[in-house]
Design a protein around this motif. Structure first.
Motif, PDB file in Angstrom:
ATOM      1  N   SER A  21       0.999  -1.258  -0.002  1.00  0.00           N
ATOM      2  CA  SER A  21      -0.006   0.170   0.005  1.00  0.00           C
ATOM      3  C   SER A  21       0.772   1.293  -0.181  1.00  0.00           C
ATOM      4  O   SER A  21       0.531   2.144  -0.624  1.00  0.00           O
TER       5      SER A  21
ATOM      6  N   LYS B 266       2.491   1.556  -3.606  1.00  0.00           N
ATOM      7  CA  LYS B 266       1.285   2.095  -4.508  1.00  0.00           C
ATOM      8  C   LYS B 266       1.214   3.568  -4.495  1.00  0.00           C
ATOM      9  O   LYS B 266       1.172   4.367  -5.319  1.00  0.00           O
TER      10      LYS B 266
ATOM     11  N   GLU C 179      -2.767  -7.166  -3.793  1.00  0.00           N
ATOM     12  CA  GLU C 179      -3.518  -5.765  -3.431  1.00  0.00           C
ATOM     13  C   GLU C 179      -3.704  -5.249  -4.935  1.00  0.00           C
ATOM     14  O   GLU C 179      -4.398  -4.315  -4.903  1.00  0.00           O
TER      15      GLU C 179
END
Length: 292
Positions: free
Chosen positions: A24, A27, A136
């Protein structure tokens, strides 16, 4: 008192460490022009699928090609040029990942070691590797090869302080904490390490298998568990000089990386030649069938 100390050190480590980055977090960095993502898998795996924008790196380019039985790094000049070929600048943020094979995982820590040796500290390894990213962000993958936009401007500032040599290991036996990053069976001497003549471990070293620092999905263990391993289990202090070795530089590199970069043990040294040198030299002290 012990647990309060460990909890305090754990909190400080979390504040200081950027050694492992979550998918995350990565990203959110994708639009950062200073970001360089490096894939260290085998080239065939990289061609099949990789993180979008990731550049492929063959880590063997950093190893001397001739008269080199111990997998030692090449000259700073060659290392510097190869890193610049990846587009790495002085102000880059480098994220390294692999595809969750044992070889790939050790390739990530080896490249991290090369960068740290070169004086470059702004780097992270993707926690959980490629599979954690796909879980993810499956749509942010590609089979299209990515290249560096231009040659980087990284200037190599060699950090010799993170290297241990045969002589320094000999001089520090029984006085400096030493960790064996191989499997417990290889440490104890019920299994033989590949290409190593002598069975067992360097005398006075403790067993600290690098794989034990990860969960089954190859994500790093919680900080409190790592603190239990290193601070309570091994009795290490952050001011200690610690020497890490393995079969070779690759098996030693992840244990070194966790201690140096994640735990903040900045006096950690990696015995680059490891057992390829020590275990194949006659007369050097090795111990079998004993936990130390």
């Amino acid at each position: 008192m012990k647990y309060f100390l460990i909890l305090s050190l754990s909190f400080l480590t979390l504040l200081a460490s950027d050694a492992f980055i979550q998918p995350s977090e990565l990203k959110h960095l994708l639009e950062d022009k200073k970001l360089i993502i490096i894939d260290v898998a085998d080239s065939a795996i990289y061609k099949t699928s990789h993180i979008q924008g990731a550049i492929y790196c063959d880590v063997t380019k950093f190893i001397k090609k001739e008269n080199n039985p111990y997998s030692l790094m090449d000259s700073p000049q060659i290392i510097g040029q190869e890193l610049r070929n990846l587009g790495i600048n002085q102000d880059s943020k480098v994220v390294i990942y692999a595809h969750n094979t044992q070889k790939g995982i050790l390739n990530t820590s080896y490249l991290a070691f090369v960068l740290l040796y070169s004086g470059f500290e702004n780097l992270s390894i993707l926690d959980g590797g490629y599979m954690s990213w796909v879980f993810e962000n499956e749509r942010l993958t590609s089979s299209k090869k990515s290249e560096a936009h231009e040659e980087g401007n990284l200037v190599i500032k060699v950090n010799q302080n993170i290297l241990a040599t045969l002589k320094s290991v000999q001089n520090n036996l029984a006085t400096t904490p030493m960790l064996d990053a191989r499997s417990p069976k290889m440490y104890y001497g019920t299994e033989r390490s590949n290409k190593i003549r002598t069975i067992g471990h360097i005398s006075y070293a403790k067993s600290s298998h690098y794989e034990d620092k990860f969960l089954r999905d190859t994500t790093l263990r919680e900080q409190k568990e790592l603190d239990e391993i290193y601070i309570y289990g091994h009795g290490l202090k952050k001011s200690d000089e610690v020497i890490v070795y393995g079969d070779d530089v690759f098996t030693a590199s992840m244990e070194f990386y966790i201690l140096y970069k994640h735990m903040g043990f900045k006096n950690t040294k990696l015995y680059e030649a490891s057992l390829l040198e020590w275990g194949n030299s006659l007369g050097l002290p090795m111990t079998r069938f004993k936990w130390e």
